[in-house]
Design a protein around this motif. Sequence first.
Motif, PDB file in Angstrom:
ATOM      1  N   TYR A   1       3.812  -5.260  -8.891  1.00 45.37           N
ATOM      2  CA  TYR A   1       3.247  -5.500  -7.564  1.00 45.37           C
ATOM      3  C   TYR A   1       1.828  -4.934  -7.542  1.00 45.37           C
ATOM      4  O   TYR A   1       1.441  -4.149  -8.418  1.00 45.37           O
ATOM      5  N   MET A   2       1.080  -5.362  -6.557  1.00 50.20           N
ATOM      6  CA  MET A   2      -0.278  -4.844  -6.380  1.00 50.20           C
ATOM      7  C   MET A   2      -0.266  -3.782  -5.291  1.00 50.20           C
ATOM      8  O   MET A   2       0.212  -4.021  -4.177  1.00 50.20           O
ATOM      9  N   ASP A   3      -0.777  -2.610  -5.627  1.00 45.90           N
ATOM     10  CA  ASP A   3      -0.827  -1.482  -4.694  1.00 45.90           C
ATOM     11  C   ASP A   3      -2.271  -1.276  -4.249  1.00 45.90           C
ATOM     12  O   ASP A   3      -3.101  -0.771  -5.004  1.00 45.90           O
ATOM     13  N   TYR A   4      -2.562  -1.671  -3.010  1.00 44.67           N
ATOM     14  CA  TYR A   4      -3.931  -1.630  -2.512  1.00 44.67           C
ATOM     15  C   TYR A   4      -4.364  -0.224  -2.087  1.00 44.67           C
ATOM     16  O   TYR A   4      -5.517  -0.034  -1.687  1.00 44.67           O
ATOM     17  N   ALA A   5      -3.446   0.734  -2.202  1.00 45.08           N
ATOM     18  CA  ALA A   5      -3.832   2.123  -1.954  1.00 45.08           C
ATOM     19  C   ALA A   5      -4.255   2.826  -3.238  1.00 45.08           C
ATOM     20  O   ALA A   5      -4.575   4.014  -3.224  1.00 45.08           O
TER      21      ALA A   5
ATOM     22  N   ALA B   1       0.880  -1.168   0.000  1.00 47.45           N
ATOM     23  CA  ALA B   1       0.000   0.000   0.000  1.00 47.45           C
ATOM     24  C   ALA B   1       0.916   1.216   0.000  1.00 47.45           C
ATOM     25  O   ALA B   1       1.553   1.514   1.015  1.00 47.45           O
ATOM     26  N   ILE B   2       1.036   1.865  -1.132  1.00 44.40           N
ATOM     27  CA  ILE B   2       1.874   3.059  -1.240  1.00 44.40           C
ATOM     28  C   ILE B   2       1.043   4.219  -0.713  1.00 44.40           C
ATOM     29  O   ILE B   2       0.286   4.865  -1.449  1.00 44.40           O
ATOM     30  N   SER B   3       1.165   4.449   0.588  1.00 45.35           N
ATOM     31  CA  SER B   3       0.282   5.393   1.259  1.00 45.35           C
ATOM     32  C   SER B   3       1.004   6.007   2.450  1.00 45.35           C
ATOM     33  O   SER B   3       1.886   5.377   3.057  1.00 45.35           O
ATOM     34  N   ASN B   4       0.614   7.229   2.808  1.00 49.39           N
ATOM     35  CA  ASN B   4       1.139   7.873   4.021  1.00 49.39           C
ATOM     36  C   ASN B   4       0.409   7.408   5.269  1.00 49.39           C
ATOM     37  O   ASN B   4       0.790   7.749   6.382  1.00 49.39           O
TER      38      ASN B   4
ATOM     39  N   ILE C   1      -4.795  -1.652 -10.300  1.00 46.67           N
ATOM     40  CA  ILE C   1      -4.173  -1.947  -9.006  1.00 46.67           C
ATOM     41  C   ILE C   1      -2.772  -2.525  -9.171  1.00 46.67           C
ATOM     42  O   ILE C   1      -1.929  -2.392  -8.291  1.00 46.67           O
ATOM     43  N   THR C   2      -2.497  -3.168 -10.307  1.00 46.63           N
ATOM     44  CA  THR C   2      -1.165  -3.732 -10.558  1.00 46.63           C
ATOM     45  C   THR C   2      -0.265  -2.667 -11.160  1.00 46.63           C
ATOM     46  O   THR C   2      -0.596  -2.059 -12.181  1.00 46.63           O
ATOM     47  N   LYS C   3       0.863  -2.441 -10.516  1.00 42.76           N
ATOM     48  CA  LYS C   3       1.840  -1.462 -10.985  1.00 42.76           C
ATOM     49  C   LYS C   3       3.002  -2.199 -11.648  1.00 42.76           C
ATOM     50  O   LYS C   3       3.509  -3.188 -11.123  1.00 42.76           O
ATOM     51  N   ARG C   4       3.418  -1.716 -12.792  1.00 41.86           N
ATOM     52  CA  ARG C   4       4.513  -2.335 -13.544  1.00 41.86           C
ATOM     53  C   ARG C   4       5.601  -1.296 -13.787  1.00 41.86           C
ATOM     54  O   ARG C   4       5.329  -0.232 -14.344  1.00 41.86           O
ATOM     55  N   LEU C   5       6.813  -1.639 -13.375  1.00 42.88           N
ATOM     56  CA  LEU C   5       7.941  -0.720 -13.478  1.00 42.88           C
ATOM     57  C   LEU C   5       9.037  -1.317 -14.350  1.00 42.88           C
ATOM     58  O   LEU C   5       9.259  -2.528 -14.361  1.00 42.88           O
ATOM     59  N   LEU C   6       9.738  -0.441 -15.056  1.00 44.19           N
ATOM     60  CA  LEU C   6      10.846  -0.857 -15.906  1.00 44.19           C
ATOM     61  C   LEU C   6      12.022  -1.333 -15.060  1.00 44.19           C
ATOM     62  O   LEU C   6      12.293  -0.790 -13.995  1.00 44.19           O
ATOM     63  N   VAL C   7      12.736  -2.345 -15.542  1.00 41.96           N
ATOM     64  CA  VAL C   7      13.993  -2.776 -14.932  1.00 41.96           C
ATOM     65  C   VAL C   7      15.130  -2.092 -15.690  1.00 41.96           C
ATOM     66  O   VAL C   7      15.255  -2.236 -16.907  1.00 41.96           O
ATOM     67  N   ARG C   8      15.984  -1.332 -14.963  1.00 42.04           N
ATOM     68  CA  ARG C   8      17.068  -0.588 -15.610  1.00 42.04           C
ATOM     69  C   ARG C   8      18.070  -0.119 -14.568  1.00 42.04           C
ATOM     70  O   ARG C   8      17.791  -0.120 -13.363  1.00 42.04           O
ATOM     71  N   HIS C   9      19.232   0.306 -15.029  1.00 48.93           N
ATOM     72  CA  HIS C   9      20.227   0.924 -14.161  1.00 48.93           C
ATOM     73  C   HIS C   9      19.826   2.364 -13.842  1.00 48.93           C
ATOM     74  O   HIS C   9      19.074   2.999 -14.592  1.00 48.93           O
ATOM     75  N   ARG C  10      20.372   2.877 -12.765  1.00 48.89           N
ATOM     76  CA  ARG C  10      20.214   4.300 -12.470  1.00 48.89           C
ATOM     77  C   ARG C  10      21.214   5.085 -13.327  1.00 48.89           C
ATOM     78  O   ARG C  10      22.405   4.806 -13.333  1.00 48.89           O
ATOM     79  N   LEU C  11      20.716   6.045 -14.071  1.00 43.25           N
ATOM     80  CA  LEU C  11      21.587   6.877 -14.905  1.00 43.25           C
ATOM     81  C   LEU C  11      20.958   8.254 -15.022  1.00 43.25           C
ATOM     82  O   LEU C  11      19.791   8.381 -15.389  1.00 43.25           O
TER      83      LEU C  11
END
Length: 814
Positions: free
Chosen positions: A252-256, A112-115, A263-273
């Motif tokens: 991942y699933m974000d219930y917030a 839950a990405i929440s405060n 509800i499913t969040k998908r992020l790229l896999v990569r190096h920090r640049l």
Amino acid sequence: MKKQFLTILLILFCGNALKAQKTDAGNIQSKTQGFTKYNGYFNFYWDEKTGKVFLEITDLNKEFLYVNSLPSGVGSNDLGLDRGQIGNSRIVKFIKIGPKVLLIEPNYNYRAISNNADERKSVEEAFAQSAIYGFTAVATDGDKTLIDITSFLLRDSHKIADRLAGDNQGSYSADEGRSAIYLPNTKSFPDNSEFEAIVTLAGKGKGSEINSVTPDANAVTVRMHHSFIKLPDDKYKTRKFDPRAGYFNVDYMDYATPIDEPITKRLLVRHRLEKKDPAAAMSEPVKPIIYYVDSGAPEPVRSALIEGAAWWNQAFEAAGYKNAFQVKLLPEGADPMDIRYNIIQWIHRSTRGWSYGASITDPRTGEIIKGQVSLGSLRDRQDFLIAEGLVQPYEDGKPTSDKMLKLAIERLRQLSAHEVGHTLGLQHNFTASVKDRASVMDYPPPTVSLNADGTIDLSKAYKQSIGDYDKRAILYGYQDFPTGTNEDAALKGIVTETIKQGFQFISDDDARSPGSAHPYAHLWDSGTNAADELNRLMVLRKHVLENFSAKAIRQDAPMATMEEVLVPMYLIHRYQIEAASKVLGGLYYTFALKNDGQVITKFITPAEQWKAFDALMGTLKPDALAMPEKLIAMIPPRATGYPRTRETFKSRTGLTFDPLAAAESAAGTTLSFMLQPQRAARLIEYNARDNSQPGFLPVLNKLIAQTWKAPQATGYKGELQRLVNNLTLKQLLTLAANTNAAENVRSIALLQVDELKTYLSLASKTAKGSVKANYMFGLAQIKMFEGSPDKFQPAAPVAMPDGSPIGADDDLVY
């Protein structure tokens, strides 16, 4: 009196507490007296007398990354347990309850990405966590806790015993009595602590593979590594995943999430640049991505690996970075398992196998912390072997051509770039070959052509640069946008322009699946049209076979070893067969998003499908399957000391070379692809929706007409034709008996079998000799099937010798 008694008790209690506190204050120091201390991310102690490691925990409940790996492997491609193999990457934390210390893995698949702390807690408590290991505190000093982690390090963390049992190689378990801490690679750095152990898996080794690569298969001794890594800071900016961009993702699933959003969040896999100046068209990075090449790689291999990997800087330059991607030789004394080094390593195995790229990634964000490339040391020898067959370089009294070495080195450069691409976050793109080899993330066969004078041209075997598609992919994953940019819109614009330029991404599953349908998604294929390329290769193949001679092997090599060089020449079309088969009953499609303007799905024209059918049938003709008599006569039985291997043809004639078995392996492969159950189901479906599509029954009718019902040849080529006849019938019967195949597929297969039965019954009455025998055998096979169709299992065709690199592991990216 009562008050005095309470006062005395209080004084005694406080005194005991102070005494206990005073005693505990020296616990760790006294416990570790005489131990060697290693300072770093986690401080730890080495006790030389007992051979134990004690870990000092200062931050209970603080998360870090735990990664297990295999710095010294088993050495078998089939078992897939290579040197340098990275295992699981997990976020973990130590918690303490009384004397117990648990290593806990939180569940980051559900968040839950929440405060709101209560909202976060509700998700944490809804899903199970995992206790990786349990320890007992041996000493404490205030907020410091000391634990003995020796047994944790000496266990089978890489699950080798499970792998060996699953591959029927034997029953094993870790034997702590024959295991020990490997101190040279046990060390601590500011952001990571590294531990390594020699671990012996003891048991009963019964499999041929484990016996072939160990001195004693009852004791498999390897080294296992454990990394405790500081998690990256929160300044990394995640990037949105797009299925059209060609990257791996974490999700991942974000219930917030609000109810009107996914509800499913998908992020790229990569190096920090990051650019030092995001507003500049060209800028140096804040911190470059640096890869280090294993100094154990010999020359000229080492230089080829450096040069090929360095191609990626071309893509980063196209994305506006200066010197953002660098490749260097691993410094002397540096540990390749150290998290600070992205590694390109050269690994040895008993047989040639896959190379692969893996990464240690932050599961929370998709940030790549370390890239690790493993390149098999026998791959270049296979390319050298292919070049020997093409060039035929060993002429008496003449210097040997350097074309084989040049081709092998060119392939190594491409391979290095390919596997590094995976560790930058990129998936395979098996459609790149149709657009002038637009990506190093495809699997490339050598592009070979026939000159007008009959010589073989290898000058364009492999492309020697990054591809244009790769530049577009890096732009999506690594472009650093100026402040105020609408990133979603900018990323969408990059993908739109990539598609506009004619580049397309299609994933592994679309190319590797047995029932693959996409006409462009193929492994090891070339050209813009699969059928045309198959026809071209068959012309090249015929020329090579007609001119094949002892010049393909070195002076003093046994003549029988001509077979090793012959195999990739005779089967040079093997991958293009698979490519052409996907056109038949295929479907063009894209990973289209709503309203992005791409063609979503499209039937392949009937003309293209029938052209593919004809090209496939061309590989089944006796003229195509036959070897020249002079070639067959040059290959004797195997010389002593040079036994048959999985790289040579099988034989049904005992010790002698068997050209019919070689033909059977090639023809059986073509027919298995043509009559694949899912392909057959598509042919039926597409014809039902559009009657101009070929349909399965017409395909079978043409197949039978060009095999069983074709004029029967005599001699060697007649035997080849009858071999194809038998294989065709067996594939049909197998399809009809396949309970996993669609029933409409099985019914049409049964109809064709019944019609063939009628034909054979009539034709056998007038046939003679081998032709009559062929017809009678076909009828006998049909009768056996009819007697017990649910149990009918015809003999499998002779298998081709291994083609693709040997061995596989679904967890790795090749």
